[in-house]
Design a protein around this motif. Structure first.
Motif, PDB file in Angstrom:
ATOM      1  N   PHE A   3       0.966  16.318 -50.681  1.00  0.00           N
ATOM      2  CA  PHE A   3       0.488  14.493 -50.492  1.00  0.00           C
ATOM      3  C   PHE A   3       0.948  14.208 -49.267  1.00  0.00           C
ATOM      4  O   PHE A   3       1.859  14.812 -48.316  1.00  0.00           O
ATOM      5  N   PHE A   4      -0.053  13.381 -48.380  1.00  0.00           N
ATOM      6  CA  PHE A   4       0.192  12.812 -46.970  1.00  0.00           C
ATOM      7  C   PHE A   4       0.266  11.261 -47.281  1.00  0.00           C
ATOM      8  O   PHE A   4      -0.511  10.545 -47.554  1.00  0.00           O
ATOM      9  N   ASP A   5       1.517  10.692 -47.060  1.00  0.00           N
ATOM     10  CA  ASP A   5       1.719   9.568 -47.216  1.00  0.00           C
ATOM     11  C   ASP A   5       1.288   8.566 -46.233  1.00  0.00           C
ATOM     12  O   ASP A   5       1.707   8.739 -45.142  1.00  0.00           O
ATOM     13  N   VAL A  36       5.574  15.466 -50.605  1.00  0.00           N
ATOM     14  CA  VAL A  36       5.071  15.043 -49.512  1.00  0.00           C
ATOM     15  C   VAL A  36       5.191  15.795 -48.406  1.00  0.00           C
ATOM     16  O   VAL A  36       6.259  16.107 -48.234  1.00  0.00           O
ATOM     17  N   ASP A  37       4.172  16.430 -48.084  1.00  0.00           N
ATOM     18  CA  ASP A  37       4.117  17.081 -46.767  1.00  0.00           C
ATOM     19  C   ASP A  37       4.075  16.751 -45.588  1.00  0.00           C
ATOM     20  O   ASP A  37       4.878  17.147 -44.524  1.00  0.00           O
ATOM     21  N   ARG A  38       3.446  15.563 -45.168  1.00  0.00           N
ATOM     22  CA  ARG A  38       3.395  14.702 -43.916  1.00  0.00           C
ATOM     23  C   ARG A  38       3.546  13.201 -44.429  1.00  0.00           C
ATOM     24  O   ARG A  38       3.079  13.024 -45.481  1.00  0.00           O
ATOM     25  N   ALA A  39       3.625  12.497 -43.351  1.00  0.00           N
ATOM     26  CA  ALA A  39       3.855  11.120 -43.628  1.00  0.00           C
ATOM     27  C   ALA A  39       3.508  10.256 -42.556  1.00  0.00           C
ATOM     28  O   ALA A  39       4.104  10.658 -41.276  1.00  0.00           O
ATOM     29  N   VAL A 208      -6.180   6.338 -50.224  1.00  0.00           N
ATOM     30  CA  VAL A 208      -5.007   7.103 -49.435  1.00  0.00           C
ATOM     31  C   VAL A 208      -3.880   7.031 -50.427  1.00  0.00           C
ATOM     32  O   VAL A 208      -3.918   6.378 -50.923  1.00  0.00           O
ATOM     33  N   GLN A 222       1.950  10.458 -58.181  1.00  0.00           N
ATOM     34  CA  GLN A 222       1.337  11.810 -58.209  1.00  0.00           C
ATOM     35  C   GLN A 222       0.490  12.003 -58.997  1.00  0.00           C
ATOM     36  O   GLN A 222      -0.362  12.272 -58.864  1.00  0.00           O
ATOM     37  N   ALA A 239      -5.082  12.920 -52.092  1.00  0.00           N
ATOM     38  CA  ALA A 239      -3.724  13.382 -51.752  1.00  0.00           C
ATOM     39  C   ALA A 239      -3.305  13.445 -50.251  1.00  0.00           C
ATOM     40  O   ALA A 239      -2.210  13.051 -49.882  1.00  0.00           O
ATOM     41  N   GLY A 240      -4.353  13.783 -49.487  1.00  0.00           N
ATOM     42  CA  GLY A 240      -4.208  14.046 -48.014  1.00  0.00           C
ATOM     43  C   GLY A 240      -5.396  14.089 -47.399  1.00  0.00           C
ATOM     44  O   GLY A 240      -5.306  13.752 -45.931  1.00  0.00           O
ATOM     45  N   GLU A 244      -5.765  13.040 -43.210  1.00  0.00           N
ATOM     46  CA  GLU A 244      -5.918  14.079 -42.291  1.00  0.00           C
ATOM     47  C   GLU A 244      -7.280  14.051 -41.516  1.00  0.00           C
ATOM     48  O   GLU A 244      -7.111  14.159 -40.082  1.00  0.00           O
TER      49      GLU A 244
END
Length: 253
Positions: A3-5, A36-39, A208, A222, A239-240, A244
């Protein structure tokens, strides 16, 4: 699924949960724990009281998974112009700008400095994050109809909205119908099948992801994406993918 928060906080706040991180290392640990991969990262003091102090805190983030969000103070008497603020924020690495309209009861359409900033962000398609929060947890804080008008004033400005809890979904649906540039964090959607219904009616691009921090259990939302009655492509967008795309389309130079 990672996920990208879109609304990831650093710092404690009134009614924050114990898992809310205070440092970069804690933030990365929470992100790993909850997939969470990025935020996009802001500081809670920026949202609650002092944007300048919070911006100084996130300016020290160095990990590429943590994208800085700088908060904007709309007080008319501030000497620094919105143009200079944005130049300074972008030079510091900001990838979005945060505003809490409830911190001082700001009317988005009648604040001169907010209007100036919104036009600058719109030219660059840089996301504006609106985090609606008051001192105590309270649901249905967003007044969706004036927000729709603000979005229509700036149709090329991505406007992302977070609040603690959206129970009155009819005004929310009206806002999504009225303003195509409005996107909502899934952590605000507490009613069953909300994700499914929004995707069916408005498209997955209108949502988002957010863990719901600092006030909600970061393991809550999630599953709402993973098990929604929508296709895999839509799940990945929420999710992202949507965030992105917004970051990729923005001009930061």
């Amino acid at each position: 699924m990672l996920f990208f928060d879109a609304f990831f906080p650093i710092g404690r706040s009134n009614a924050s949960v114990p898992d809310c991180p205070r440092t970069q290392d804690q933030a990365l640990s929470v992100m790993r724990r909850w997939d969470v991969d990025r935020a996009l990262v802001y500081h809670t003091v920026s949202r609650d009281s002092d944007p300048q102090q919070g911006n100084g805190a996130v300016a020290g983030l160095s990990d590429p998974a943590l994208l800085q969000v700088w908060a904007f103070d709309p007080a008319y008497v501030i000497p620094e112009s919105p143009e200079h603020f944005l130049r300074r924020a972008l030079a510091g690495g900001a990838r979005a700008v945060l505003l809490n309209p409830l911190m001082r009861r700001i009317d988005l359409r009648r604040s001169p400095r907010v209007g100036q900033l919104a036009r600058l962000l719109e030219q660059r398609r840089i996301p504006l994050l609106l985090a609606y929060w008051k001192t105590d947890p309270e649901e249905d804080l967003v007044d969706w109809y004036p927000l729709t008008d603000f979005c229509l004033d700036h149709p090329d400005l991505p406007v992302l909205v977070w609040e603690w809890r959206t129970r009155s979904n009819r005004p929310l649906f009206d806002a999504l119908a009225g303003a195509g540039n409005l996107k909502v964090a899934v952590s605000a959607l507490w009613q069953a099948q909300s994700v499914d219904q929004i995707c069916e009616t408005f498209g997955a691009q209108r949502l988002v992801f957010s863990l719901g921090l600092p006030h909600l259990d970061p393991g809550s939302f999630q599953a709402g994406v993973r098990y929604a009655g929508i296709g895999d492509e839509a799940k990945l967008r929420i999710a992202g993918g949507n965030l992105e795309q917004l970051i990729a389309e923005a001009s930061y130079g």
